[in-house]
Write a protein that holds these residues in place. Structure first.
Motif, short mmCIF file in Angstrom:
data_model
loop_
_atom_site.label_atom_id
_atom_site.label_comp_id
_atom_site.label_asym_id
_atom_site.label_seq_id
_atom_site.Cartn_x
_atom_site.Cartn_y
_atom_site.Cartn_z
N ASP A 8 -2.47 4.32 6.44
CA ASP A 8 -3.31 5.10 5.52
C ASP A 8 -2.73 6.50 5.32
N VAL A 55 -11.18 4.71 10.21
CA VAL A 55 -10.64 3.55 9.50
C VAL A 55 -11.77 2.53 9.42
N LYS A 83 -1.34 8.23 1.89
CA LYS A 83 -1.97 9.46 1.37
C LYS A 83 -0.95 10.58 1.19
N LYS A 87 0.84 -1.20 0.00
CA LYS A 87 0.00 0.00 0.00
C LYS A 87 0.88 1.25 0.00
N ASP A 140 -3.40 0.80 11.33
CA ASP A 140 -4.05 0.96 10.03
C ASP A 140 -4.13 2.43 9.62
N LYS A 141 -4.50 3.27 10.57
CA LYS A 141 -4.65 4.71 10.30
C LYS A 141 -3.31 5.33 9.91
#
Length: 116
Positions: A102, A78, A106, A21, A98-99
């Motif tokens: 992310d 999330v 981004k 990711k 997870d956040k």
């Protein structure tokens, strides 16, 4: 109440997805590792050992040397859930991670992600 399936999943099984990711957005495995180390207090060698042992998420966070006190500053959504509102501690730690991943994907600056 039965435990959520994620608790028994190995961190090593999800880790490649974190890296992929990040890399799809021009970030690096090194940055993913830095985020995980910041959150948990593991050294790079300890993190690699946990991945090699295929430690499950519950144990990974239970054995974390020093959960970062600044993680309480992590806010946001999330999977449709506000991380700051999650009451179950282990699930909250998983969602914090997870956040952070992310935010990395981004394009947020690492200093901001690490709440410096």
């Amino acid at each position: 109440m039965p435990k959520h399936n994620i608790y028994t999943m190995s961190v090593a099984s999800v880790y490649p997805h974190y890296v992929t990711k990040a890399e799809k957005k021009g970030r690096t495995k090194t940055e993913v590792d830095e985020i995980i180390r910041w959150l948990t207090g593991y050294s790079q060698d300890e993190l690699e050992a946990q991945l090699e042992k295929k430690t499950d998420f519950e144990t990974f966070f239970e054995e974390a040397p020093q959960l970062n006190p600044s993680r309480a500053l992590i806010k946001g959504v999330v999977c449709g859930v506000r991380v700051e509102d999650i009451e179950e501690p282990t699930m909250q730690e998983i969602r914090y991670l997870d956040k952070l991943i992310d935010e990395l994907a981004k394009g947020k600056a690492l200093d901001k992600i690490l709440r410096k």
